[in-house]
Write an enzyme that holds these catalytic residues in place. Structure first.
Site, PDB file in Angstrom:
ATOM      1  N   ASN A   7       0.883  -1.171   0.000  1.00  8.92           N
ATOM      2  CA  ASN A   7       0.000   0.000   0.000  1.00  8.92           C
ATOM      3  C   ASN A   7       0.916   1.215   0.000  1.00  8.92           C
ATOM      4  OD1 ASN A   7      -1.743   2.052   0.520  1.00  8.92           O
ATOM      5  ND2 ASN A   7      -2.674   1.135   2.338  1.00  8.92           N
ATOM      6  N   ARG A  90      -2.526  -2.079  -3.484  1.00  9.25           N
ATOM      7  CA  ARG A  90      -3.733  -1.280  -3.291  1.00  9.25           C
ATOM      8  C   ARG A  90      -3.670  -0.103  -4.276  1.00  9.25           C
ATOM      9  NH1 ARG A  90      -4.877   3.306   1.027  1.00  9.25           N
ATOM     10  NH2 ARG A  90      -7.107   3.530   0.648  1.00  9.25           N
ATOM     11  N   HIS A 179     -12.820   2.851   0.277  1.00  7.88           N
ATOM     12  CA  HIS A 179     -12.800   1.758   1.272  1.00  7.88           C
ATOM     13  C   HIS A 179     -13.508   0.518   0.735  1.00  7.88           C
ATOM     14  CE1 HIS A 179     -12.862   5.119   4.561  1.00  7.88           C
ATOM     15  NE2 HIS A 179     -11.615   4.713   4.383  1.00  7.88           N
ATOM     16  N   HIS A 207     -17.790   1.620   8.148  1.00  6.51           N
ATOM     17  CA  HIS A 207     -16.325   1.597   8.261  1.00  6.51           C
ATOM     18  C   HIS A 207     -15.935   2.925   8.923  1.00  6.51           C
ATOM     19  CE1 HIS A 207     -12.136   0.824   6.645  1.00  6.51           C
ATOM     20  NE2 HIS A 207     -12.092   2.106   6.959  1.00  6.51           N
ATOM     21  N   GLY A 209     -13.164   4.775  10.693  1.00  6.29           N
ATOM     22  CA  GLY A 209     -11.759   4.929  11.067  1.00  6.29           C
ATOM     23  C   GLY A 209     -11.446   6.407  10.995  1.00  6.29           C
ATOM     24  N   ASN A 210     -10.172   6.735  10.852  1.00  5.48           N
ATOM     25  CA  ASN A 210      -9.829   8.151  10.698  1.00  5.48           C
ATOM     26  C   ASN A 210     -10.526   8.705   9.453  1.00  5.48           C
ATOM     27  OD1 ASN A 210      -8.514  10.404  11.624  1.00  5.48           O
ATOM     28  ND2 ASN A 210      -6.801  10.056  10.234  1.00  5.48           N
ATOM     29  N   GLY A 211     -10.495   7.944   8.367  1.00  2.00           N
ATOM     30  CA  GLY A 211     -11.418   8.165   7.249  1.00  2.00           C
ATOM     31  C   GLY A 211     -12.619   7.272   7.503  1.00  2.00           C
ATOM     32  N   ARG A 240     -11.650  15.417   8.198  1.00  2.00           N
ATOM     33  CA  ARG A 240     -12.407  15.798   6.989  1.00  2.00           C
ATOM     34  C   ARG A 240     -13.840  16.160   7.357  1.00  2.00           C
ATOM     35  NH1 ARG A 240     -11.076  10.475   3.688  1.00  2.00           N
ATOM     36  NH2 ARG A 240      -9.079  10.247   4.726  1.00  2.00           N
ATOM     37  N   PHE A 283     -10.460   9.279  18.613  1.00  3.40           N
ATOM     38  CA  PHE A 283     -11.590   9.067  19.522  1.00  3.40           C
ATOM     39  C   PHE A 283     -11.153   8.670  20.933  1.00  3.40           C
ATOM     40  CE2 PHE A 283     -15.886   9.806  18.164  1.00  3.40           C
ATOM     41  CZ  PHE A 283     -15.672  10.256  16.873  1.00  3.40           C
ATOM     42  N   ARG A 284      -9.932   8.159  21.098  1.00  6.32           N
ATOM     43  CA  ARG A 284      -9.478   7.861  22.465  1.00  6.32           C
ATOM     44  C   ARG A 284      -9.382   9.162  23.259  1.00  6.32           C
ATOM     45  NH1 ARG A 284      -5.147   3.825  19.900  1.00  6.32           N
ATOM     46  NH2 ARG A 284      -5.401   5.431  18.323  1.00  6.32           N
ATOM     47  N   GLY A 332     -14.970   1.840  14.769  1.00  5.63           N
ATOM     48  CA  GLY A 332     -16.056   0.843  14.758  1.00  5.63           C
ATOM     49  C   GLY A 332     -15.700  -0.411  15.543  1.00  5.63           C
ATOM     50  N   ASN A 334     -13.247  -0.560  17.998  1.00  6.06           N
ATOM     51  CA  ASN A 334     -12.692  -0.337  19.343  1.00  6.06           C
ATOM     52  C   ASN A 334     -13.490   0.579  20.249  1.00  6.06           C
ATOM     53  OD1 ASN A 334     -10.151  -1.836  19.067  1.00  6.06           O
ATOM     54  ND2 ASN A 334      -9.734  -0.335  17.461  1.00  6.06           N
ATOM     55  N   GLU A 383      -7.977  -5.363   5.243  1.00  5.28           N
ATOM     56  CA  GLU A 383      -7.825  -5.004   3.821  1.00  5.28           C
ATOM     57  C   GLU A 383      -6.644  -5.743   3.189  1.00  5.28           C
ATOM     58  OE1 GLU A 383      -9.111  -0.616   3.118  1.00  5.28           O
ATOM     59  OE2 GLU A 383      -8.581  -0.793   5.218  1.00  5.28           O
TER      60      GLU A 383
END
Ligand code: AMP
Length: 396
Positions: A7, A90, A179, A207, A209-211, A240, A283-284, A332, A334, A383
């Protein structure tokens, strides 16, 4: 068969070597700061992670270092490079040209290059990685796996924007979604996990995540997804903005004396939950600040979850119902906190949460209770494994 999954970004490159029979990861790591100074992270499964500062002025040199690490006498995962049977790359944007993974022939590479306009930050970097691998491993088959491919089944009503049609005809301005490898992997996996017939199911994949993106998968085909021409549309993300009134761009450009690059920088890098909270994109940190009563963090968490819940409602409407909602990716998988806040909006769908199951750690699991009309699950995405499987399917 051993598959090297690559990737490649503009200054970084993530890799995993996967044994396709056992689906075990033999080694993994990343190259960082390519073209700047260079750092190689390498970990053979079962051993400690090694971090080495190593000059890597180009991607080719970065990949050379990865290959050397993989065959290193002491910590290598394989005896020689001939044990790499295929490489899976990828590729972010396949435009309308690629609805499935494909062998990377010279014609295919040209077609990917023609999509560069649609993903100027990602596709050129992906191509650099492909060319470097081809130079170093000229006889190894290579496969491109596209982030957009799974979404190519979207109907026209879902992918056309309310813009003059000529822009679609001339420039292919339409919704593509991203994604896709994750949405495909998770939707298939959750159907298998629950014993559902994938080809007769209504699945929503979140999905997060950060994105972050959501998709509606009806009878095994994606019928809608929240990202668009670029990964900026849809959910509120780490940095974003997701969906906004497009007129905000002109308004802010005038007020802040910014050009279009300045505005795009704000929407991509300074917005989302980080922009709202002023605390963090992670998010932590946000959950900790939420518990302490920090208003910015409370707003960010609520805006994020409310947007997710609205998209789930929209996709339940798009499919005339939903059987399963699957949460995946960093947040999603954690964050019981985010999942609970989202599911609290979904009582009208007959969804009830099993709070204890939601709070537990663990891989594939159901977090709705026995009475719930829709199954809600947590399914870790993978992925790299999905890319390895696609690669094997094409080169075998
Ligand atoms: P991804 O882009 O899928 O790697 O997700 C990364 C994001 O997942 C981070 O920015 C965090 O917001 C989130 N995340 C990761 N671990 C946790 C955790 N234990 N609790 C809450 N959020 C998490």
């Amino acid at each position: 068969m051993n598959v090297l999954v690559i990737n490649c970004g503009s200054s970084s490159l993530k890799y995993q070597l996967i044994d396709s029979e056992s689906e075990a990861v033999l080694a993994k790591g990343l190259c960082e700061r390519i073209g700047i100074d260079g750092r190689l992270v390498y970990q053979k499964t079962g051993l400690d992670k090694e971090v080495t500062d190593a000059a890597m002025p180009t991607h080719k040199q970065a990949i050379e270092l990865v290959l050397q690490a993989l065959v290193n006498d002491k910590t290598g995962a394989i005896g020689s490079l001939s044990e790499i049977d295929a490489v899976g790359h990828r590729v972010v944007h396949g435009g309308e040209k690629f609805a499935a993974s494909t062998l990377l022939t010279p014609e295919v590479l040209k077609a990917i290059e023609e999509c560069n306009d649609l993903a100027p930050l990602h596709n050129p970097a992906n191509l650099i990685g492909i060319h470097a691998c081809k130079e170093l491993m000229p006889n190894v088959p290579m496969v491109g796996v596209f982030d957009t491919a799974f979404h190519q089944t979207m109907p026209r009503k879902a992918y056309l924007y309310g813009l003059p049609y000529e822009y679609y005809e001339k420039y292919k301005v339409r919704r593509y979604g991203f994604h896709g490898t994750s949405h495909s992997f998770v939707s298939k996996h959750v159907a298998e996990f629950l014993g559902l017939d994938y080809n007769k199911s209504k699945i929503i994949v979140a999905h997060l995540g950060n994105g972050a993106s959501i998709s509606a998968v009806l009878n095994g085909e994606c019928v809608d997804t929240s990202m668009g021409l670029t990964p900026l549309e849809g959910l509120v993300m780490g940095t974003r903005s997701g969906d906004i009134d497009p007129a905000i761009m002109e308004f802010l450009a005038k007020k802040e004396n910014l050009d279009i690059e300045g505005i795009m920088g704000i929407l991509n890098k300074k917005s989302g939950v980080e922009g709202i909270s002023g605390v963090s994109s992670d998010f932590r940190d946000l959950e900790e600040a939420y518990e302490k009563g920090v208003q910015g963090a409370i707003d960010a968490c609520q805006v994020f979850c409310y947007r997710v819940a609205k998209y789930i409602g929209a996709y339940a409407a798009a499919m005339n119902g939903v059987d399963v909602i699957a949460f995946t990716a960093g947040i999603g998988e954690n964050s019981p906190f985010v999942r609970k806040m989202v599911v609290e909006y979904l009582g009208y769908l007959g969804i009830t949460l099993d709070e204890a199951a939601n709070a537990e750690r663990g891989d594939d699991k159901v977090i709705s209770d026995a009475a719930s009309k829709v199954k809600v699950c947590v399914i870790p995405t993978n992925e790299e494994l999905a890319i390895a499987r696609e690669t094997v399917a094409l080169v075998k």
